[in-house]
Design a protein around this motif. Structure first.
Motif, PDB file in Angstrom:
ATOM      1  N   THR A   2       0.827  -1.204   0.000  1.00 55.50           N
ATOM      2  CA  THR A   2       0.000   0.000   0.000  1.00 55.50           C
ATOM      3  C   THR A   2       0.867   1.262   0.000  1.00 55.50           C
ATOM      4  N   LYS A   3       1.939   1.236   0.794  1.00 54.35           N
ATOM      5  CA  LYS A   3       2.822   2.408   0.862  1.00 54.35           C
ATOM      6  C   LYS A   3       3.516   2.657  -0.471  1.00 54.35           C
ATOM      7  N   VAL A   4       3.866   1.592  -1.166  1.00 50.60           N
ATOM      8  CA  VAL A   4       4.501   1.729  -2.481  1.00 50.60           C
ATOM      9  C   VAL A   4       3.505   2.335  -3.465  1.00 50.60           C
ATOM     10  N   LEU A   5       2.281   1.814  -3.481  1.00 54.09           N
ATOM     11  CA  LEU A   5       1.264   2.335  -4.386  1.00 54.09           C
ATOM     12  C   LEU A   5       0.948   3.799  -4.088  1.00 54.09           C
ATOM     13  N   LEU A   6       0.804   4.120  -2.804  1.00 53.60           N
ATOM     14  CA  LEU A   6       0.529   5.502  -2.426  1.00 53.60           C
ATOM     15  C   LEU A   6       1.684   6.416  -2.837  1.00 53.60           C
ATOM     16  N   LEU A   8       3.789   5.943  -5.325  1.00 55.02           N
ATOM     17  CA  LEU A   8       3.740   6.076  -6.783  1.00 55.02           C
ATOM     18  C   LEU A   8       2.621   7.029  -7.215  1.00 55.02           C
ATOM     19  N   HIS A   9       1.469   6.926  -6.531  1.00 58.83           N
ATOM     20  CA  HIS A   9       0.338   7.804  -6.831  1.00 58.83           C
ATOM     21  C   HIS A   9       0.712   9.272  -6.588  1.00 58.83           C
ATOM     22  N   VAL A  10       1.307   9.549  -5.441  1.00 59.27           N
ATOM     23  CA  VAL A  10       1.685  10.926  -5.101  1.00 59.27           C
ATOM     24  C   VAL A  10       2.783  11.430  -6.041  1.00 59.27           C
ATOM     25  N   ALA A  55      -1.360   8.097 -15.341  1.00 58.34           N
ATOM     26  CA  ALA A  55      -0.815   7.263 -14.261  1.00 58.34           C
ATOM     27  C   ALA A  55      -1.403   7.636 -12.896  1.00 58.34           C
ATOM     28  N   VAL A  56      -1.790   8.892 -12.735  1.00 58.23           N
ATOM     29  CA  VAL A  56      -2.295   9.343 -11.430  1.00 58.23           C
ATOM     30  C   VAL A  56      -3.543   8.571 -11.014  1.00 58.23           C
TER      31      VAL A  56
END
Length: 146
Positions: A2-6, A8-10, A55-56
């Motif tokens: 989850t931290k990796v995805l978050l 990448l999102h930010v 990508a966002v």
């Protein structure tokens, strides 16, 4: 994960949306100043980073799914506002820039109206993104903590 995805999102939001926001905001004043070479570069930045901006929401949906918040009101509102911002960019800002690049009048009432409309549409795009950013930080009603 989850931290990796978050993360990448930010990062995608910063890298993709930031340049579009700045370049789109600089475009109307550059038109007023008659700097055609700058206009081409600013428009290219807007187009390229708008495409990268896909990508966002992709990382956003993955993050929301991992957090189990896909049905939360703050997220649904953010998704709707993101879609609205994308529509303003694709259907108003970019075509407005192209119209000015194609040789719309640079002086007179028509030129002022076109520049003013583009500046307003760009401001709307920026305001929508600012609202999404606040919703992502505040997450009203979220049960995942602050």
């Amino acid at each position: 994960m989850t931290k990796v995805l978050l993360s990448l999102h930010v990062l995608a939001a910063i890298v993709a949306v930031g340049p579009v926001t700045v370049a789109a905001s600089m475009f109307p004043p550059a038109v007023r100043a008659g700097r055609m070479d700058n206009l081409v570069v600013l428009h290219r930045i807007c187009r390229v980073y708008a495409a990268v901006g896909i990508a966002v929401p992709l990382f956003g949906f993955a993050t929301a799914s991992a957090l189990g918040v896909l049905g939360d009101a703050w997220l649904i509102t953010s998704i709707a506002l993101t879609a609205a911002a994308a529509a303003v960019l694709v259907f108003q800002v970019l075509p407005g820039q192209e119209k000015l690049l194609a040789g719309a009048p640079s002086e007179g009432a028509v030129a002022t109206r076109v520049r003013t409309r583009l500046a307003m549409q760009t401001g709307t795009f920026n305001l929508l993104w600012a609202t999404v950013t606040v919703l992502m930080i505040v997450r009203p009603g979220s049960t995942t903590g602050v």
